[in-house]
Motif scaffolding. Structure first.
Motif, PDB file in Angstrom:
ATOM      1  N   GLU A 179       8.185  24.517  -6.091  1.00  0.00           N
ATOM      2  CA  GLU A 179       9.319  23.615  -6.301  1.00  0.00           C
ATOM      3  C   GLU A 179       8.888  22.157  -6.412  1.00  0.00           C
ATOM      4  N   MET A 180       7.621  21.863  -6.047  1.00  0.00           N
ATOM      5  CA  MET A 180       7.109  20.497  -6.187  1.00  0.00           C
ATOM      6  C   MET A 180       6.307  20.318  -7.477  1.00  0.00           C
ATOM      7  N   HIS A 181       6.221  21.333  -8.300  1.00  0.00           N
ATOM      8  CA  HIS A 181       5.556  21.228  -9.602  1.00  0.00           C
ATOM      9  C   HIS A 181       6.611  20.781 -10.616  1.00  0.00           C
ATOM     10  N   CYS A 182       6.849  19.477 -10.655  1.00  0.00           N
ATOM     11  CA  CYS A 182       8.048  18.913 -11.286  1.00  0.00           C
ATOM     12  C   CYS A 182       8.260  19.331 -12.735  1.00  0.00           C
ATOM     13  N   ILE A 183       7.265  19.114 -13.572  1.00  0.00           N
ATOM     14  CA  ILE A 183       7.456  19.370 -15.004  1.00  0.00           C
ATOM     15  C   ILE A 183       7.708  20.854 -15.251  1.00  0.00           C
ATOM     16  N   ARG A 192       0.840  -1.208   0.000  1.00  0.00           N
ATOM     17  CA  ARG A 192       0.000   0.000   0.000  1.00  0.00           C
ATOM     18  C   ARG A 192       0.874   1.258   0.000  1.00  0.00           C
ATOM     19  N   VAL A 193       1.909   1.235   0.836  1.00  0.00           N
ATOM     20  CA  VAL A 193       2.817   2.379   0.919  1.00  0.00           C
ATOM     21  C   VAL A 193       3.557   2.567  -0.401  1.00  0.00           C
ATOM     22  N   MET A 194       4.034   1.476  -0.999  1.00  0.00           N
ATOM     23  CA  MET A 194       4.741   1.573  -2.277  1.00  0.00           C
ATOM     24  C   MET A 194       3.840   2.126  -3.380  1.00  0.00           C
ATOM     25  N   ASP A 195       2.586   1.666  -3.397  1.00  0.00           N
ATOM     26  CA  ASP A 195       1.631   2.175  -4.397  1.00  0.00           C
ATOM     27  C   ASP A 195       1.372   3.665  -4.189  1.00  0.00           C
ATOM     28  N   SER A 196       1.318   4.098  -2.921  1.00  0.00           N
ATOM     29  CA  SER A 196       1.075   5.512  -2.623  1.00  0.00           C
ATOM     30  C   SER A 196       2.244   6.375  -3.099  1.00  0.00           C
ATOM     31  N   ILE A 197       3.461   5.889  -2.872  1.00  0.00           N
ATOM     32  CA  ILE A 197       4.648   6.623  -3.323  1.00  0.00           C
ATOM     33  C   ILE A 197       4.664   6.730  -4.841  1.00  0.00           C
ATOM     34  N   LYS A 198       4.449   5.607  -5.509  1.00  0.00           N
ATOM     35  CA  LYS A 198       4.470   5.596  -6.973  1.00  0.00           C
ATOM     36  C   LYS A 198       3.356   6.464  -7.538  1.00  0.00           C
ATOM     37  N   GLY A 199       2.174   6.401  -6.915  1.00  0.00           N
ATOM     38  CA  GLY A 199       1.041   7.186  -7.395  1.00  0.00           C
ATOM     39  C   GLY A 199       1.290   8.678  -7.310  1.00  0.00           C
ATOM     40  N   MET A 200       1.861   9.136  -6.189  1.00  0.00           N
ATOM     41  CA  MET A 200       2.136  10.561  -6.044  1.00  0.00           C
ATOM     42  C   MET A 200       3.224  11.007  -7.003  1.00  0.00           C
ATOM     43  N   LEU A 201       4.269  10.215  -7.143  1.00  0.00           N
ATOM     44  CA  LEU A 201       5.344  10.572  -8.073  1.00  0.00           C
ATOM     45  C   LEU A 201       4.847  10.589  -9.515  1.00  0.00           C
ATOM     46  N   HIS A 202       3.938   9.671  -9.845  1.00  0.00           N
ATOM     47  CA  HIS A 202       3.369   9.651 -11.200  1.00  0.00           C
ATOM     48  C   HIS A 202       2.611  10.951 -11.472  1.00  0.00           C
ATOM     49  N   LYS A 203       1.840  11.392 -10.510  1.00  0.00           N
ATOM     50  CA  LYS A 203       1.093  12.644 -10.675  1.00  0.00           C
ATOM     51  C   LYS A 203       2.040  13.829 -10.842  1.00  0.00           C
ATOM     52  N   LEU A 204       3.108  13.848 -10.047  1.00  0.00           N
ATOM     53  CA  LEU A 204       4.022  14.989 -10.081  1.00  0.00           C
ATOM     54  C   LEU A 204       4.916  14.986 -11.313  1.00  0.00           C
ATOM     55  N   ALA A 205       5.510  13.837 -11.622  1.00  0.00           N
ATOM     56  CA  ALA A 205       6.564  13.781 -12.631  1.00  0.00           C
ATOM     57  C   ALA A 205       6.076  13.409 -14.023  1.00  0.00           C
ATOM     58  N   VAL A 206       4.946  12.717 -14.123  1.00  0.00           N
ATOM     59  CA  VAL A 206       4.448  12.275 -15.421  1.00  0.00           C
ATOM     60  C   VAL A 206       3.277  13.146 -15.878  1.00  0.00           C
ATOM     61  N   GLN A 207       2.330  13.378 -14.955  1.00  0.00           N
ATOM     62  CA  GLN A 207       1.139  14.159 -15.314  1.00  0.00           C
ATOM     63  C   GLN A 207       1.339  15.659 -15.115  1.00  0.00           C
ATOM     64  N   GLY A 208       2.364  16.049 -14.354  1.00  0.00           N
ATOM     65  CA  GLY A 208       2.596  17.474 -14.121  1.00  0.00           C
ATOM     66  C   GLY A 208       1.589  18.097 -13.180  1.00  0.00           C
ATOM     67  N   ASP A 209       1.076  17.312 -12.228  1.00  0.00           N
ATOM     68  CA  ASP A 209       0.065  17.802 -11.290  1.00  0.00           C
ATOM     69  C   ASP A 209       0.610  18.953 -10.439  1.00  0.00           C
ATOM     70  N   ILE A 210      -0.189  20.014 -10.277  1.00  0.00           N
ATOM     71  CA  ILE A 210       0.207  21.135  -9.418  1.00  0.00           C
ATOM     72  C   ILE A 210      -0.751  21.304  -8.244  1.00  0.00           C
ATOM     73  N   GLU A 211      -1.776  20.446  -8.168  1.00  0.00           N
ATOM     74  CA  GLU A 211      -2.773  20.567  -7.099  1.00  0.00           C
ATOM     75  C   GLU A 211      -2.337  19.865  -5.817  1.00  0.00           C
ATOM     76  N   LEU A 212      -1.437  18.895  -5.920  1.00  0.00           N
ATOM     77  CA  LEU A 212      -0.985  18.196  -4.713  1.00  0.00           C
ATOM     78  C   LEU A 212      -0.259  19.145  -3.760  1.00  0.00           C
ATOM     79  N   PHE A 213       0.507  20.069  -4.336  1.00  0.00           N
ATOM     80  CA  PHE A 213       1.258  21.048  -3.545  1.00  0.00           C
ATOM     81  C   PHE A 213       1.022  22.440  -4.148  1.00  0.00           C
ATOM     82  N   PRO A 214      -0.192  22.969  -3.997  1.00  0.00           N
ATOM     83  CA  PRO A 214      -0.528  24.228  -4.689  1.00  0.00           C
ATOM     84  C   PRO A 214       0.329  25.417  -4.279  1.00  0.00           C
ATOM     85  N   ASP A 215       0.833  25.401  -3.044  1.00  0.00           N
ATOM     86  CA  ASP A 215       1.613  26.539  -2.551  1.00  0.00           C
ATOM     87  C   ASP A 215       3.116  26.294  -2.565  1.00  0.00           C
ATOM     88  N   GLU A 216       3.541  25.221  -3.236  1.00  0.00           N
ATOM     89  CA  GLU A 216       4.966  24.876  -3.280  1.00  0.00           C
ATOM     90  C   GLU A 216       5.402  24.681  -4.737  1.00  0.00           C
TER      91      GLU A 216
END
Length: 341
Positions: free
Chosen positions: A58-62, A32-56
């Motif tokens: 430096e966490m908007h990877c793409i 479960r923990v591994m899936d959570s890590i991979k899921g968050m990284l996928h959103k940040l690094a692959v999808q370019g999500d900016i909602e996970l850390f709207p005020d940061e």
């Protein structure tokens, strides 16, 4: 009042990671923990999500990496051809040194090679730097995500960081090696099918008549299109290589633009693709091998042992919830008796 406090404490208890009592529970929680890590990284690094850390930002990877790559392109574009007062001095000198090494009316290939190689050397350090800085940034982001999901498990936290550091060190070396291979290739092989080369060279050749007129009139400056105002004070006017030097200059400028855009695309593309593969395939696999690599089933239970801080918080919440339930029960009995009277 008691109900709201009880509900709040129960929510705090439910928010804690589950306590592990056997191997099956340990494996379920670990995955479960591994899936959570991979899921968050996928959103940040692959999808370019900016909602996970709207005020940061430096966490908007793409977006963050894109800004780094734009800065690298500015570094490539700032390569100085020569000082403004030394127009064509370098080209004339090299052409005179190589006189006789090529047929007349043909520009010696060796001169173009030397001039392009010098420009590539001038951007070698910034090209390696962008790979190192990008890997440092990726390291920071991934470590932050790991911390978010497994800080309650100190042993797993340490093992995960150990595994990821081994991975990022390897990927950093691969990126630096790719950059060096790319630079070496550009310094060794000279070829392009890009029509922009011929188009640019033809456009800049149109400035030749303006330049020749300025030389005839013994002007001190001349404006050559996008090159702007050029000083002619040090131009070797008496050299029989002056026309060839001007043509060489235009060829070098046109080919350098091709090389510059290759570097500006290929190096960032490789870094992004490396990050993508790390997220999709490598990070979780490395952590799993670090944790389960020994094949000892008991290891997973030990490594998911919760931290003393979490264990203490769990005990305190159990006590508070028990006290609140007892208080609620006592209060309800007291209200019942008062109702009977």
């Amino acid at each position: 009042m008691i109900d709201s406090t009880l509900s709040k404490r129960q929510s705090e208890l439910n928010a804690l990671p589950r306590r592990i009592s056997n191997f099956a529970e340990a494996m379920i929680e670990f995955m479960r923990v591994m899936d959570s890590i991979k899921g968050m990284l996928h959103k940040l690094a692959v999808q370019g999500d900016i909602e996970l850390f709207p005020d940061e930002p430096e966490m908007h990877c793409i977006a963050y990496l894109h800004r780094m790559f734009e800065s690298y392109l500015r570094d490539l574009s700032s390569v100085v051809e020569e000082t403004p007062i030394d127009f064509l001095v370098e080209e004339v000198k090299l052409l005179e040194e190589t006189q006789g090494l090529s047929l007349s009316n043909f520009l010696p290939h060796s001169v173009l090679v030397v001039l392009i190689q010098r420009r590539i050397e001038s951007v070698s350090e910034s090209s390696r730097d962008i790979a190192i800085k990008a890997c440092q940034y990726i390291d920071k982001v991934v470590c932050r995500v790991i911390d978010i999901h497994i800080q309650c498990y100190p042993h797993l936290h340490a093992a995960s960081h150990t595994a990821f550091q081994a991975l990022i060190d390897r990927k950093r070396e691969e990126c630096i090696r790719f950059v060096q291979d790319t630079l070496d290739m550009q310094k060794t092989i000279f070829i392009t099918l890009n029509p922009a080369y011929s188009e640019s060279r033809q456009k800049w050749q149109g400035w030749k008549k303006t330049f020749e007129e300025a030389i005839k009139q013994i002007l001190n400056t001349v404006k050559l299109g996008a090159m702007g105002e050029i000083s002619l004070k040090n131009v070797p006017r008496g050299s029989n290589q002056l026309d060839a030097a001007f043509e060489m200059k235009m060829s070098v400028m046109a080919y350098w633009n091709v090389v510059k855009m290759r570097l500006a695309d290929e190096i960032p593309l490789h870094i992004r693709f490396t990050f993508h593969k790390m997220v999709e395939n490598d990070i979780v696999n490395f952590i799993v091998k670090e944790v389960l690599g020994t094949g000892e089933s008991s290891r997973i239970c030990d490594i998911l042992e919760e931290s003393p801080k979490t264990a203490s918080k769990r005990r305190n919440l159990f006590k508070r919830i028990a006290m609140l339930r007892e208080s609620k029960y006592t209060l309800s009995k007291l209200i019942g008796k008062l109702g009977e009277e």
